[in-house]
Design a protein around this motif. Structure first.
Motif, short mmCIF file in Angstrom:
data_model
loop_
_atom_site.label_atom_id
_atom_site.label_comp_id
_atom_site.label_asym_id
_atom_site.label_seq_id
_atom_site.Cartn_x
_atom_site.Cartn_y
_atom_site.Cartn_z
N LYS A 27 -8.71 -1.41 15.29
CA LYS A 27 -9.11 -1.24 13.89
C LYS A 27 -9.37 -2.54 13.15
O LYS A 27 -10.21 -2.58 12.26
CB LYS A 27 -8.02 -0.44 13.14
CG LYS A 27 -7.80 0.97 13.69
CD LYS A 27 -9.08 1.79 13.62
CE LYS A 27 -8.89 3.19 14.20
NZ LYS A 27 -10.15 3.99 14.16
N THR A 49 -9.13 0.82 4.06
CA THR A 49 -8.78 1.76 5.13
C THR A 49 -7.71 1.16 6.03
O THR A 49 -6.78 1.85 6.46
CB THR A 49 -10.03 2.11 5.97
OG1 THR A 49 -11.07 2.55 5.09
CG2 THR A 49 -9.73 3.22 6.96
N TYR A 51 -3.74 2.46 7.41
CA TYR A 51 -3.17 2.45 8.77
C TYR A 51 -1.86 1.66 8.80
O TYR A 51 -0.90 2.06 9.46
CB TYR A 51 -4.17 1.86 9.76
CG TYR A 51 -5.20 2.85 10.26
CD1 TYR A 51 -4.91 3.67 11.35
CD2 TYR A 51 -6.44 2.97 9.66
CE1 TYR A 51 -5.85 4.58 11.83
CE2 TYR A 51 -7.38 3.88 10.12
CZ TYR A 51 -7.08 4.68 11.21
OH TYR A 51 -7.99 5.60 11.66
N THR A 81 0.85 3.71 7.37
CA THR A 81 1.29 4.70 8.36
C THR A 81 2.27 4.06 9.34
O THR A 81 3.29 4.66 9.71
CB THR A 81 0.09 5.28 9.12
OG1 THR A 81 -0.73 6.02 8.20
CG2 THR A 81 0.52 6.20 10.25
N GLN A 103 -4.39 9.71 11.53
CA GLN A 103 -4.29 8.29 11.85
C GLN A 103 -3.41 8.04 13.07
O GLN A 103 -3.64 7.10 13.82
CB GLN A 103 -3.75 7.53 10.63
CG GLN A 103 -4.77 7.45 9.50
CD GLN A 103 -4.28 6.66 8.32
OE1 GLN A 103 -3.09 6.36 8.21
NE2 GLN A 103 -5.18 6.32 7.42
#
Length: 310
Positions: free
Chosen positions: A23, A31, A35, A38, A81
């Motif tokens: 990523k 964005t 992540y 998360t 995710q």
């Protein structure tokens, strides 16, 4: 770089490495921050969970624990995710079976939603209250977003050079990074690079407003001053309250713009292009409630047309 496969590796460590490899540099900063958030939740909820111990039941428990503090849609995003990394771990043989299969998404009862858009009368009432002075101010910003449906960062990046008054066109080719203050940035996606047709009244107003301004300098950005969307939302809120209409955000003006176009009969394809959506699917999902309402009107029209054939 050789990466050794280790089934005993902690899940949150594998996930952090997966984010870095797949990523980092491939997605937008906003964005990427999701992540990373998360990952922080994994550290908090399952700090000792190993990859080899990841099963359907403890993955479901992870989702359930997360859902206790989040609404269903947020839990769904959390699940999506994680799923990408987990499926890669399955492909690599680090996990025997896909533990995300048939996962049940739960979540807290959603809070009462604030109005997302205004109707035509409410928008007209609010725009009438704007103080459109001879110099650039946030009221001009609000007017332009309402007339074009631009994203907040796209409108901030506008320069006088982006206006083609002769052809009534406005070019969107960049955004302004107001969160970190690094200046011009690329648009959200390639589809966001677009030209927006503007009405003749807007052409007249802005051709006068922009006279003498530097061609390549952002219209709404003062040198050395950081911009906060809360500032502009506050200006809009005061106008909404004064106009006795629902309070919406600047992003709500984008929804308002799209909603009015759809109700006016503009095709979904045209609205998608005007908003800079990557596909019509995004437009359909975002404005599903309006599209369904329009479809109900179409059914009534079809029935009346068929009845007239008798």
């Amino acid at each position: 770089m050789l990466i050794l496969k280790n089934k005993d590796e902690l899940f949150h460590i594998y996930y952090k490495r997966w984010i870095t490899i797949y990523k980092e540099g491939a997605i937008r900063k906003v964005t990427m921050s999701k992540y990373l958030m998360t990952h922080q939740w994994l550290v908090k909820l399952v700090p000792t969970l190993k990859l080899c111990d990841l099963s359907r039941i403890n993955y479901q428990q992870l989702l359930n624990d997360y859902a206790q503090e989040h609404e269903r849609q947020t839990t769904m995003d959390f699940h999506h995710q994680l799923k990408g990394a987990i499926l890669d771990a399955v492909d690599e043989g680090l996990i025997d079976q896909d533990p995300t299969r048939k996962a049940i998404i739960k979540g807290k009862t959603p809070r009462a939603k604030k109005p997302k858009y205004l109707n035509q009368f409410e928008l007209h009432t609010m725009l009438t209250d704007l103080n459109l002075t001879q110099e650039v101010n946030w009221d001009w910003f609000i007017l332009l977003v309402a007339k074009t449906g631009m994203r907040f960062s796209e409108a901030l990046a506008l320069t006088p050079k982006d206006f083609d008054f002769a052809h009534q066109m406005l070019s969107i080719s960049k955004t302004w990074d107001y969160k970190t203050g690094t200046g011009f940035q690329p648009t959200k996606n390639q589809s966001s690079v677009r030209k927006i047709q503007i009405d003749w009244q807007t052409v007249i107003q802005f051709s006068e407003l922009l006279k003498g301004l530097p061609e390549e300098k952002p219209i709404f950005i003062d040198d050395g001053k950081k911009v906060y969307n809360s500032t502009v939302n506050g200006v809009l809120e005061r106008h909404c309250i004064k106009s006795n209409i629902p309070v919406i955000s600047i992003h709500g003006l984008r929804h308002t713009h799209a909603s009015l176009l759809l109700f006016a009969g503009v095709s979904i394809a045209s609205v998608a292009r005007r908003l800079g959506h990557a596909s019509m699917t995004t437009t359909q999902k975002t404005y599903l409630h309006i599209i369904q309402e329009l479809e109900n009107k179409d059914v009534d029209l079809v029935m009346r047309s068929l009845s007239a054939l008798n």
